[in-house]
Design a protein around this motif. Structure first.
Motif, PDB file in Angstrom:
ATOM      1  N   HIS A 274       0.816  -1.221   0.000  1.00 29.95           N
ATOM      2  CA  HIS A 274       0.000   0.000   0.000  1.00 29.95           C
ATOM      3  C   HIS A 274       0.846   1.267   0.000  1.00 29.95           C
ATOM      4  O   HIS A 274       2.008   1.279   0.390  1.00 29.95           O
ATOM      5  CB  HIS A 274      -1.021  -0.012   1.132  1.00 29.95           C
ATOM      6  N   VAL A 278      -0.879   8.879  -3.068  1.00 31.71           N
ATOM      7  CA  VAL A 278      -1.816   9.370  -4.078  1.00 31.71           C
ATOM      8  C   VAL A 278      -2.378  10.734  -3.681  1.00 31.71           C
ATOM      9  O   VAL A 278      -2.843  11.503  -4.526  1.00 31.71           O
ATOM     10  CB  VAL A 278      -2.958   8.348  -4.293  1.00 31.71           C
ATOM     11  N   LEU A 285       3.500  10.231  -5.717  1.00 33.68           N
ATOM     12  CA  LEU A 285       3.038   8.868  -5.961  1.00 33.68           C
ATOM     13  C   LEU A 285       3.952   8.163  -6.956  1.00 33.68           C
ATOM     14  O   LEU A 285       4.296   6.990  -6.786  1.00 33.68           O
ATOM     15  CB  LEU A 285       1.599   8.874  -6.476  1.00 33.68           C
ATOM     16  N   LEU A 310      -3.965   1.567  -3.152  1.00 35.60           N
ATOM     17  CA  LEU A 310      -3.901   3.014  -2.960  1.00 35.60           C
ATOM     18  C   LEU A 310      -4.822   3.395  -1.810  1.00 35.60           C
ATOM     19  O   LEU A 310      -6.044   3.322  -1.935  1.00 35.60           O
ATOM     20  CB  LEU A 310      -4.318   3.759  -4.230  1.00 35.60           C
ATOM     21  N   TYR A 320      -4.760  10.330  -9.338  1.00 35.42           N
ATOM     22  CA  TYR A 320      -4.855   9.008  -9.952  1.00 35.42           C
ATOM     23  C   TYR A 320      -4.133   8.925 -11.291  1.00 35.42           C
ATOM     24  O   TYR A 320      -3.696   7.854 -11.697  1.00 35.42           O
ATOM     25  CB  TYR A 320      -6.332   8.635 -10.119  1.00 35.42           C
ATOM     26  N   LEU A 323      -0.815   7.162 -11.191  1.00 38.49           N
ATOM     27  CA  LEU A 323      -0.872   5.701 -11.193  1.00 38.49           C
ATOM     28  C   LEU A 323      -1.037   5.180 -12.613  1.00 38.49           C
ATOM     29  O   LEU A 323      -0.326   4.264 -13.044  1.00 38.49           O
ATOM     30  CB  LEU A 323      -2.033   5.205 -10.329  1.00 38.49           C
ATOM     31  N   ILE A 357      -7.957   0.420  -5.560  1.00 36.76           N
ATOM     32  CA  ILE A 357      -7.957   1.867  -5.371  1.00 36.76           C
ATOM     33  C   ILE A 357      -9.083   2.253  -4.416  1.00 36.76           C
ATOM     34  O   ILE A 357     -10.257   2.058  -4.725  1.00 36.76           O
ATOM     35  CB  ILE A 357      -8.146   2.591  -6.723  1.00 36.76           C
TER      36      ILE A 357
END
Length: 770
Positions: A274, A278, A285, A310, A320, A323, A357
């Motif tokens: 984890h 984010v 991130l 996340l 996001y 990612l 997520i």
């Protein structure tokens, strides 16, 4: 008929937990959760220490009778005094937190006291506990001590240690025993989430306590025992498959324990690395993904690590897109380092790389919704001084007297609303922060309350913004347009991140944790993305904003703990939120085809015969990601069973159509039946509660159905089979074969209610362990 009853509902175990956190599995204390047999696990791994690489090779043991709780883990030997020693140890470690790393002291020294300091609510909880204990321990010199003063906590700790030592002497009066109910009450406030403790604060307390445990002599082995106890707790709950998130710094030890446990116990406990970056600044991130998480998937020894998680405190908007950019970069390589151990090969960890997520939950903490002392630090012209703390301490003791008086005036509860516990302090926090407020120097203090209007507003605001931010990121082009003047004709635009990353060749799966807001929109727009549902934890911690008052919270115990009452207005609101079942969810073609079937079939058997070539493709399309595992024929058989139960002997074609539409909607919503606990101990949940809650919601939405003898049993059995089959098929489609472990534990419940606004459903449950 609007009245309905499922008088003898017996549920087998739901064997999956799609959303949990390793650090939050164990309850704070539970004498009923014990190891029924001894467990021994050989555990070996390497880790980086201060002086280089450390080889760990130990035999982790859990004794028969060991209490599977934090108190058990911290209480030493599995004897009659384990819970007592553990409760004391946990409270002493909370005091050590305030001596060494007091969140309120950190906030006071900060240049920005508007920000929420992680752990400040539990810090205030510990301070309130000390105010109560100072009077009981007759430590008059500390009356009115500041919450930031380490002497307060050191002195209380020393006094408790002295009392414990004297009480353990042969023939001595046990002066610790009268204090234990108070210590246990505050341990629950500190180490688990509640109306007044944000869940992230509870994790802060647990993390500190475990680090202290790990640093003690023999601590590494006890730390590994805590991990093994957490997995045994899952097994005892009936869970054979789980995806458990934890930090990169703990994952090597956890991988070794999980691997040994899976081999010994025939389970499938998988790990997710984890990160909370984010919510950080630009590139934060990206750095975490590349430097901390990517190496986990390049290390061939970490066989149980199957994806990333996340995290979501969600009082900010998540980044996001970083990612998705990272995943796109990985997917563009000929042999992606990220997914080199995924797929159907012999050494694959899982079929697909899991991207879990958290989105659409929230704690609701903010500059104006936090600890009362933190609020004073943020909104006063000066830091709290001696008069402030004297007033605060007097207020605590006044409210304690009020709570005791209120409890004495309400000695009885009911089956659905239990009386308060007799532990000398029950109801204190309601008196402090709900029934009254303290005003000092013209400033009325506010405190975080999961049921308050302010918390509900903040949670909804953050949850909705994050869901839309996620959607906007999914829709971004996966590559920028070429630089310079566009050629003629211009090339087609790059596919969106969603289109590119959900292609089968990427070996990536995506699942949204919580997804409590705007789920129906996301489900329709992104049909490959799954959800995991954990309504119990969201309700208990206030993340769902379901309850407008503490009274509403307590009244709906039937929804939170599946033993009590549930308002039907609550059931309707929750259903619309997590699995919309209205006719509008069907396409015009689907509605027309179902209407034609209902009109033209002369008998129910003919309806099902004619419906097979029409409805089976609908089910296959709706459940495309898992249809190969669950089977189209199996789905249609379940569909028939439910429709027959809803129709009964009724010959009205409108009833037939309504039954067809409602049953089809159940299968369209399959992604909502992947259940998670969100950490049993921190969130006070049980995956079997989530299972029963899902069946309750589905049954309520199927009402009215045939009330003939046996028909209600068919409905209950088919609904639980649908939820269980979906969970199994999703695991088989994304991770791989199912575990050999299968618990025989069952849950027996009776459900009865009246489907109408402003009515009630009752749930009476008894667990029958195998």
């Amino acid at each position: 008929m609007a009245y309905f009853s499922l008088p003898s509902l017996t549920l087998p175990c739901y064997r999956f937990d799609y959303h949990s956190h390793f650090g939050g599995i164990l309850p704070v204390e539970d004498e009923t959760a014990t190891a029924t047999q001894a467990v021994q696990l050989p555990v070996a791994y390497t880790q980086q220490g201060r002086d280089g690489t450390i080889e760990v090779d130990v035999n982790v043991q859990i004794a028969q009778g060991q209490q599977l709780s934090l108190a058990g883990a911290f209480g030493g030997a599995a004897d009659a005094g384990q819970g007592r020693r553990g409760a004391l140890s946990l409270f002493l470690k909370a005091l050590a937190l305030m001596e060494e790393s007091n969140p309120l002291a950190i906030l006071a020294a900060s240049g920005n006291r508007q920000r929420y300091e992680r752990g400040e609510c539990i810090a205030e909880d510990i301070y309130i506990a000390c105010v109560c204990l100072v009077r009981r321990l007759e430590l008059a010199d500390l009356s009115g001590a500041a919450a930031t003063d380490p002497v307060l906590y050191k002195t209380v700790r020393g006094a408790l240690e002295s009392i414990a030592k004297r009480s353990s002497l042969p023939g001595a009066v046990d002066t610790l025993a009268p204090l234990l109910p108070t210590l246990r009450y505050f341990n629950d406030k500190i180490y688990s989430a509640s109306k007044y403790t944000p869940f992230d604060d509870a994790y802060r307390a647990r993390s500190f306590a475990l680090k202290k445990l790990r640093a003690e002599p023999g601590g590494e082995e006890r730390y590994l025992q805590w991990m093994a106890m957490s997995l045994l707790y899952l097994e005892n709950e009936g869970i054979g498959h789980a995806q458990l998130a934890l930090g990169e710094d703990e994952i090597r030890a956890a991988n070794a324990v999980a691997s040994s446990y899976n081999t010994a116990r025939s389970t499938q406990y998988k790990l997710l690395g984890h990160t909370s970056a984010v919510y950080g600044g630009d590139k934060e991130l990206e750095r975490d993904l590349n430097t901390k998480l990517l190496p986990l998937f390049q290390d061939a020894s970490l066989t149980e690590v199957v994806g990333i998680d996340l995290l979501g405190s969600e009082n900010k908007v998540g980044n996001y897109a970083e990612l998705f950019a990272f995943l796109t970069e990985q997917a563009s390589q000929a042999t992606p380092p990220l997914t080199q151990y995924f797929g159907s090969g012999a050494n694959a960890r899982a079929l697909q790389f899991v991207n879990h997520i958290h989105c659409g939950e929230g704690m609701g903490v903010a500059a104006d919704n936090r600890s009362a002392i933190g609020y004073a630090m943020a909104y006063s012209a000066q830091l709290p001084d001696a008069p402030f703390y004297r007033a605060y301490a007097d207020y605590v003791l006044t409210c304690l007297a009020a709570a005791q008086g209120r409890q004495a005036d309400h000695p009885r509860g009911s089956a659905g609303t239990h009386a308060l516990s007799d532990n000398q302090v029950s109801g204190l926090f309601d008196e402090l922060f709900r029934n009254d407020a303290l005003t000092v120097g013209g400033l009325t203090l506010r405190r975080y309350d999961g049921n308050s209007a302010r918390t509900r507003e903040l949670v909804a605001y953050a949850g909705k913004r994050n869901m839309m931010a996620l959607c906007e990121s999914l829709d971004l082009a996966s590559a920028p347009p070429p630089a310079g003047a566009p050629p003629s004709p211009p090339p087609p635009p790059a596919p969106s991140y969603y289109t590119l990353l959900t292609a089968p060749a990427t070996l990536l799966s995506f699942r949204l944790g919580h997804a409590y807001y705007y789920r129906s929109f996301v489900a329709a727009r992104y049909p490959v993305i799954a959800f995991d549902t954990n309504l119990g934890s969201n309700a208990i911690t206030g993340a769902s904003g379901l309850f407008a008052s503490v009274e509403g919270y307590r009244l709906n115990r039937g929804f939170r703990h599946l033993d009590g009452y549930v308002d039907t207005d609550l059931l309707a609101a929750v259903t619309d939120t997590v699995m919309f079942t209205g006719l509008q969810a069907l396409s015009a073609d689907q509605v027309n085809q179902l209407m034609e079937l209902a009109r033209s079939a002369k008998t129910l058997p003919l309806l099902f015969t004619a419906g097979a070539p029409v409805i089976t493709p609908m089910l296959s399309a709706a459940m495309a990601p898992i249809i190969q595992s669950i089977g189209a024929a199996n789905c249609y058989q379940g569909f028939q069973t439910l429709v027959a139960a809803m129709i009964g002997e009724n010959q009205s074609r409108s009833v037939w159509f309504a039954a067809l539409a409602r049953a089809l909607n159940l299968f369209i919503n399959w992604r909502c039946y992947l259940l998670g606990s969100d950490a049993q101990g921190v969130e006070h949940t049980d995956i079997q509660d989530e299972y029963l809650r899902s069946v309750l919601l589905l049954a309520y939405n199927l009402v009215p159905f045939d009330s003939a003898p046996g028909a209600t049993d068919v409905v209950g059995t088919q609904l639980q089979q649908l939820v269980g089959d979906v969970a199994a098929a999703y695991w088989q489609s994304t991770i791989g074969p199912l575990a050999g472990y299968s618990s025989q534990r069952q849950t027996t419940a009776t459900i009865a209610g009246y489907k109408a606004p402003a009515s009630v459903v009752t749930v009476t449950r008894s667990a029958a362990p195998a």
